[in-house]
Design a protein around this motif. Sequence first.
Motif, PDB file in Angstrom:
ATOM      1  N   SER A  70     -32.558  -3.696  26.159  1.00  0.00           N
ATOM      2  CA  SER A  70     -32.142  -4.687  27.165  1.00  0.00           C
ATOM      3  C   SER A  70     -33.417  -5.807  26.372  1.00  0.00           C
ATOM      4  O   SER A  70     -33.046  -6.349  26.982  1.00  0.00           O
ATOM      5  CB  SER A  70     -32.747  -3.775  28.901  1.00  0.00           C
ATOM      6  N   GLY A  71     -34.663  -5.199  25.818  1.00  0.00           N
ATOM      7  CA  GLY A  71     -35.397  -6.318  25.499  1.00  0.00           C
ATOM      8  C   GLY A  71     -35.316  -6.613  24.054  1.00  0.00           C
ATOM      9  O   GLY A  71     -35.436  -7.766  24.164  1.00  0.00           O
ATOM     10  N   ALA A  72     -34.573  -6.430  23.675  1.00  0.00           N
ATOM     11  CA  ALA A  72     -34.049  -6.710  21.947  1.00  0.00           C
ATOM     12  C   ALA A  72     -33.174  -7.948  22.896  1.00  0.00           C
ATOM     13  O   ALA A  72     -33.136  -9.450  22.404  1.00  0.00           O
ATOM     14  CB  ALA A  72     -33.376  -5.857  21.390  1.00  0.00           C
ATOM     15  N   GLY A  95     -28.471  -0.906  32.056  1.00  0.00           N
ATOM     16  CA  GLY A  95     -28.201   0.893  31.893  1.00  0.00           C
ATOM     17  C   GLY A  95     -28.217   1.546  32.533  1.00  0.00           C
ATOM     18  O   GLY A  95     -28.138   1.845  34.214  1.00  0.00           O
ATOM     19  N   THR A  96     -29.283   2.323  32.690  1.00  0.00           N
ATOM     20  CA  THR A  96     -29.941   3.191  33.873  1.00  0.00           C
ATOM     21  C   THR A  96     -30.511   2.261  34.818  1.00  0.00           C
ATOM     22  O   THR A  96     -30.266   3.214  35.818  1.00  0.00           O
ATOM     23  CB  THR A  96     -31.342   3.995  32.939  1.00  0.00           C
ATOM     24  N   ASP A  97     -30.774   1.366  34.532  1.00  0.00           N
ATOM     25  CA  ASP A  97     -31.354   0.710  35.512  1.00  0.00           C
ATOM     26  C   ASP A  97     -30.295   0.845  37.158  1.00  0.00           C
ATOM     27  O   ASP A  97     -30.518   1.031  37.824  1.00  0.00           O
ATOM     28  CB  ASP A  97     -31.618  -0.532  35.641  1.00  0.00           C
ATOM     29  N   PRO A 123     -21.266  -9.191  27.259  1.00  0.00           N
ATOM     30  CA  PRO A 123     -21.768  -8.488  26.570  1.00  0.00           C
ATOM     31  C   PRO A 123     -22.913  -8.501  25.489  1.00  0.00           C
ATOM     32  O   PRO A 123     -23.356  -9.515  25.264  1.00  0.00           O
ATOM     33  CB  PRO A 123     -20.432  -7.827  25.360  1.00  0.00           C
ATOM     34  N   ASN A 124     -23.394  -7.240  24.739  1.00  0.00           N
ATOM     35  CA  ASN A 124     -24.878  -7.313  24.538  1.00  0.00           C
ATOM     36  C   ASN A 124     -24.467  -8.091  22.595  1.00  0.00           C
ATOM     37  O   ASN A 124     -22.798  -8.551  22.425  1.00  0.00           O
ATOM     38  CB  ASN A 124     -25.160  -5.794  22.969  1.00  0.00           C
ATOM     39  N   PHE A 125     -24.536  -8.556  22.313  1.00  0.00           N
ATOM     40  CA  PHE A 125     -24.176  -9.717  20.802  1.00  0.00           C
ATOM     41  C   PHE A 125     -24.978  -9.539  19.833  1.00  0.00           C
ATOM     42  O   PHE A 125     -26.202  -8.891  19.535  1.00  0.00           O
ATOM     43  CB  PHE A 125     -24.556 -11.371  21.042  1.00  0.00           C
ATOM     44  N   PRO A 129     -33.799  11.536  27.117  1.00  0.00           N
ATOM     45  CA  PRO A 129     -33.597  12.318  27.109  1.00  0.00           C
ATOM     46  C   PRO A 129     -32.027  11.940  26.279  1.00  0.00           C
ATOM     47  O   PRO A 129     -30.988  12.863  26.107  1.00  0.00           O
ATOM     48  CB  PRO A 129     -34.057  13.345  28.045  1.00  0.00           C
ATOM     49  N   VAL A 130     -31.247  10.810  26.973  1.00  0.00           N
ATOM     50  CA  VAL A 130     -29.840  10.434  26.910  1.00  0.00           C
ATOM     51  C   VAL A 130     -29.877  10.406  25.461  1.00  0.00           C
ATOM     52  O   VAL A 130     -28.321  10.774  25.681  1.00  0.00           O
ATOM     53  CB  VAL A 130     -29.810   9.087  27.602  1.00  0.00           C
ATOM     54  N   LYS A 131     -30.646  10.297  24.937  1.00  0.00           N
ATOM     55  CA  LYS A 131     -29.680  10.250  23.330  1.00  0.00           C
ATOM     56  C   LYS A 131     -29.365  11.508  22.123  1.00  0.00           C
ATOM     57  O   LYS A 131     -29.040  11.267  21.602  1.00  0.00           O
ATOM     58  CB  LYS A 131     -30.743   9.307  22.778  1.00  0.00           C
ATOM     59  N   ASP A 138     -25.787  10.775  25.710  1.00  0.00           N
ATOM     60  CA  ASP A 138     -24.859  11.341  26.876  1.00  0.00           C
ATOM     61  C   ASP A 138     -24.435  10.065  27.271  1.00  0.00           C
ATOM     62  O   ASP A 138     -23.519  10.924  28.730  1.00  0.00           O
ATOM     63  CB  ASP A 138     -26.649  12.123  27.390  1.00  0.00           C
ATOM     64  N   ARG A 139     -25.402   9.197  28.116  1.00  0.00           N
ATOM     65  CA  ARG A 139     -24.776   7.884  28.199  1.00  0.00           C
ATOM     66  C   ARG A 139     -24.702   6.558  27.555  1.00  0.00           C
ATOM     67  O   ARG A 139     -26.070   6.116  27.405  1.00  0.00           O
ATOM     68  CB  ARG A 139     -24.943   7.914  30.126  1.00  0.00           C
ATOM     69  N   GLU A 140     -24.132   5.988  27.972  1.00  0.00           N
ATOM     70  CA  GLU A 140     -24.020   4.059  27.315  1.00  0.00           C
ATOM     71  C   GLU A 140     -23.491   3.298  27.863  1.00  0.00           C
ATOM     72  O   GLU A 140     -21.936   3.203  27.865  1.00  0.00           O
ATOM     73  CB  GLU A 140     -23.720   4.698  25.667  1.00  0.00           C
ATOM     74  N   SER A 141     -24.412   2.541  28.576  1.00  0.00           N
ATOM     75  CA  SER A 141     -23.346   1.170  28.406  1.00  0.00           C
ATOM     76  C   SER A 141     -23.306   0.446  28.038  1.00  0.00           C
ATOM     77  O   SER A 141     -22.128  -0.554  28.524  1.00  0.00           O
ATOM     78  CB  SER A 141     -24.407   0.680  29.895  1.00  0.00           C
TER      79      SER A 141
HETATM   80  O1  GMT Z   1     -30.999   1.509  30.353  1.00  0.00           O
HETATM   81  C1  GMT Z   1     -31.689   1.392  29.872  1.00  0.00           C
HETATM   82  O2  GMT Z   1     -31.905   2.357  29.049  1.00  0.00           O
HETATM   83  C2  GMT Z   1     -32.696   0.858  28.838  1.00  0.00           C
HETATM   84  C3  GMT Z   1     -31.990  -0.262  27.632  1.00  0.00           C
HETATM   85  C4  GMT Z   1     -33.334  -0.498  26.727  1.00  0.00           C
HETATM   86  O3  GMT Z   1     -34.101  -0.990  26.777  1.00  0.00           O
HETATM   87  O4  GMT Z   1     -32.395   0.066  25.839  1.00  0.00           O
HETATM   88  O5  GMT Z   1     -30.763   0.931  27.075  1.00  0.00           O
HETATM   89  C5  GMT Z   1     -29.850   0.132  28.309  1.00  0.00           C
HETATM   90  O6  GMT Z   1     -29.008  -1.307  27.141  1.00  0.00           O
HETATM   91  C6  GMT Z   1     -28.924  -1.434  26.001  1.00  0.00           C
HETATM   92  C7  GMT Z   1     -28.779  -3.214  26.235  1.00  0.00           C
HETATM   93  O7  GMT Z   1     -27.750  -3.933  27.341  1.00  0.00           O
HETATM   94  C8  GMT Z   1     -27.928  -1.080  25.953  1.00  0.00           C
HETATM   95  O8  GMT Z   1     -27.130  -1.747  25.313  1.00  0.00           O
HETATM   96  C9  GMT Z   1     -27.788   0.369  25.524  1.00  0.00           C
HETATM   97  O9  GMT Z   1     -26.305   0.945  25.791  1.00  0.00           O
HETATM   98  C10 GMT Z   1     -28.151   0.814  26.961  1.00  0.00           C
HETATM   99  N1  GMT Z   1     -28.522   2.210  27.541  1.00  0.00           N
HETATM  100  C11 GMT Z   1     -28.223   2.636  28.055  1.00  0.00           C
HETATM  101  O10 GMT Z   1     -27.200   2.962  28.881  1.00  0.00           O
HETATM  102  C12 GMT Z   1     -28.906   4.578  28.439  1.00  0.00           C
END
Ligand code: GMT
Length: 402
Positions: free
Chosen positions: A14-16, A139-141, A191-193, A227-229, A298-301
Motif C-alpha cells: 500500500s505504501g509502494a 486489503g487487510t484494512d 487496480p495497482n499499477f 503470517p499471511v504470506k 493465505d489471502r491477497e487483495s
Molecule cells: O493490507 C495489507 O496487508 C497491507 C498492504 C501492504 O501495505 O502491503 O498490502 C495490501 O495492499 C497491496 C497494495 O494495494 C496489495 O497489492 C496487497 O495484495 C495487499 N495485501 C493483502 O491483501 C494481504
Amino acid sequence: MKIGITCYPTYGGSGAVATELGIALAARGHDVHFITYQQPFRLPRFLPRVFFHEVAVGRYPLFEFPPYDLALAVRMHEVVRDHGLDVLHCHYAIPHATSAWIARQMLHERALTNAAHGRGEWAGDAPPSDVALVTTLHGTDITIVGQDPSFWAITKFSIEKSDAITAVSHYLREETIRSFGCTTCEVSVIPNFIDPALYDRASHQPVFAREREGGRRILLHISNFRPVKRVRDIVQIFAKVDAAVPSTLVMVGDGPDRALAEEEARQCGVADRVRFYGKIDAVAPLLADADLFLLPTDRESFGLSALEALASGVPVVGAAVGGLVEVVRDGVTGALRSVGDIDGMAAAAIGILRDPARHSAMAAAAAADARARFSQDAVVAEYESLYERTIAQRKARRAVRV
Ligand code: GMT
C-alpha cells in the motif's frame, strides 16, 4: 490540483502504490504532499512538486499507546489549511481515513468560528474551509484489521464518511460491501499499477551471477514476511523444486516471520540455497534476473509484488486467492493452486522450469498482460479523474447547502 497523500511509509504494497501514485501525479503537474510519520520507503529525497510533512507524535509517560491518529489529524489539518489542498487521499482505511475526517471537521469548525467573528479565515485566494476525502482500501484494512470488533464500527464510519472509495480489486470491493454493508457508498475498483519502463527486463544488468552458479535457476519472493504470506510454504515449495531443478531461493523483505523461514530452510536442508537479502527498495533489477516468483499467500487483495514480477517477464506460482486471481492468469502468465497445496505449486513450478519453450511463452505473456491491463499512465489517469469528479461533487453539494 493540490493533493495530500497519507499511507503507511514502511515496506509494503500500500505504501509502494501510494508513493508511486504521488510521484506520477507530480510528474503530471500536480502538487503532492505526503503526510506520514516517516519518509515513505519508495520516495526519493527530492522531486519537483513533491513535499513531505512528517507527523510527530508527542510522547508522555501516561500514554501507553501514543495517539498517532490524533497527531495525524492535526498534521493533516495544518497541511490542508496552509497549502490549500483540494483532496486528501488516504491509503489503508485505519486510522488514515478516520484522521482525515477529523481534520476536515476541524476545518469546518474553524470556518464557522471565523464567520461568527466576521473574520476572513485565510489570507490567500482559496479559503480552505473544506477538503475532499478519498480512501483507497488495500486489503487487510478490510479483510483482517477492519473486521476486528475493536475496529469494525470506526472502519465502517470512516469508509462512509469518505467522498470516494476505491478498492484495488473486484474481490476487495465485494468483501468491503459484504463485511461492512456499505449501502450508501460506491466502491470503485482502481487496480495497482506498474511503470512499464522501470520493469523492462532488458534494461537491467544481471545481478544473480553468484546465485546462478552451477546453472541454478532463481526463485524469488518479496514481501513483509507477515503470517499471511505463509513463508514456510515458500521454503517447502522451493525445497521440492530444488530437488528436481537445482535452484536458489532469493527472499527479499523482512518482517515477523523471517525467523520461521530461516528455520524451515534449515529443517528442509536447503539453508545454503536460500538467501535473505532484507528490505530492498528498488526491486526491478532483482525481478529482471529471476526465473519464477513465488506467492503462496493465505489471502491477497491484489498482489503488487506479483504484478511487478509479471511486468518483468517472471511467471508467478502462487495461491488462487482473493484478487491474485485477477492479476495472474492461471496457465497463461503463471500457475495458481489452492492455499497450502505445496505439492501442487511445486509441481507447477517444476513443469514451467523444465520446459524452456513454455517458460518463455509465459514470460512474454506475463510482460504483455501486465502492460495491457495495469500500466501506470492509464491507472493514474483514473485516480486523477476520480479526484476531479469528487472535488466538483463536493463543491456542488456545499454550494446547495449555502
Ligand atoms: O493490507 C495489507 O496487508 C497491507 C498492504 C501492504 O501495505 O502491503 O498490502 C495490501 O495492499 C497491496 C497494495 O494495494 C496489495 O497489492 C496487497 O495484495 C495487499 N495485501 C493483502 O491483501 C494481504
